[in-house]
Design an enzyme around this catalytic site. Sequence first.
Site, mmCIF file in Angstrom:
data_model
loop_
_atom_site.group_PDB
_atom_site.id
_atom_site.type_symbol
_atom_site.label_atom_id
_atom_site.label_comp_id
_atom_site.label_asym_id
_atom_site.label_seq_id
_atom_site.Cartn_x
_atom_site.Cartn_y
_atom_site.Cartn_z
ATOM 1 C CE LYS A 12 31.717 -12.466 52.810
ATOM 2 N NZ LYS A 12 32.922 -13.557 52.725
ATOM 3 C CB SER A 195 34.960 -13.808 41.947
ATOM 4 O OG SER A 195 34.819 -14.713 40.583
ATOM 5 C CG ASN A 196 35.776 -10.406 39.200
ATOM 6 O OD1 ASN A 196 36.465 -9.819 40.012
ATOM 7 N ND2 ASN A 196 36.140 -11.641 38.477
ATOM 8 N NE ARG A 197 30.541 -6.776 45.146
ATOM 9 C CZ ARG A 197 31.790 -7.165 46.085
ATOM 10 N NH1 ARG A 197 32.258 -8.417 46.157
ATOM 11 N NH2 ARG A 197 31.837 -6.452 47.154
ATOM 12 C CG LEU A 198 30.315 -10.917 36.918
ATOM 13 C CD1 LEU A 198 30.962 -11.324 35.546
ATOM 14 C CD2 LEU A 198 29.044 -10.123 36.211
#
Length: 218
Positions: A12, A195-198
């Site tokens: 997700k 976003s981008n797992r950050l």
Amino acid sequence: MPEKITFHQIRKEYADRGIDESSLPKGPMELFQQWYAIAEENQPGEWVEANAMSVATAGVDGRVSNRYVLLKGVDADGIRFYSNYDSDKGRQIAENPRAAASFLWAYLGRQVRFEGAIVKTSREDSEAYFHSRPRGSQLGACASIQSAEVESWEVLGERKAELEAQYADQDIPLPDNWGGYKIVPDRIEFWQGRSNRLHDRIVFELKDGQWRRFRVSP
Ligand SMILES: Cc1cc2nc3c(=O)[nH]c(=O)nc-3n(C[C@H](O)[C@H](O)[C@H](O)COP(=O)(O)O)c2cc1C
């Protein structure tokens, strides 16, 4: 046949809301109240309970248990829920008065985690909450020896019916073994999916009566 779930394919992307550190309130309980209000306002359906939180406790034997309860009060120094003091959690809390709680508001990409001491609330507080509940819930709480093995669902129903007859025209007294708990946190973490797992992780830690705020890596 339903297709086999391949968990590594479930991915997700979170809306990039972000936590604006320049506009955060000074204390974590204020921030929690703000986030909680947003979570409740944005509940996607009646079946979502924004006030459901998982509470973990551990007894002296080291076994860790965790279960959902409902948040029923927010104070300047902690969060309250109500339960049976003789339950499994009650026994663990009596042995080791520490708890961790977490909220997941998946529809906002948010998690809040509490860690801290756990104390019983006052009898006045428990009385007020107990008597604010519907009569059926009060009777149910009296009839249930929470976490103890019970022969059948029918046995519980019979116990409830007996109590109903016993207290027919009277207030139902608050059982001695039922009441509030308050988690008094010394660490609270606010997690916002990005976003981008950050992801954002903002932690507040209490040291010598002062909250220190810092960011940790996702
Ligand atoms: C959504 C939800 C809300 C719950 N709320 C409470 C609650 O407020 N108090 C409570 O004692 N148990 C509540 N329960 C039941 C607990 O999860 C648990 O079964 C019970 O407290 C016994 O836990 P224990 O055996 O670890 O003591 C709730 C369960 C669910 C799924």
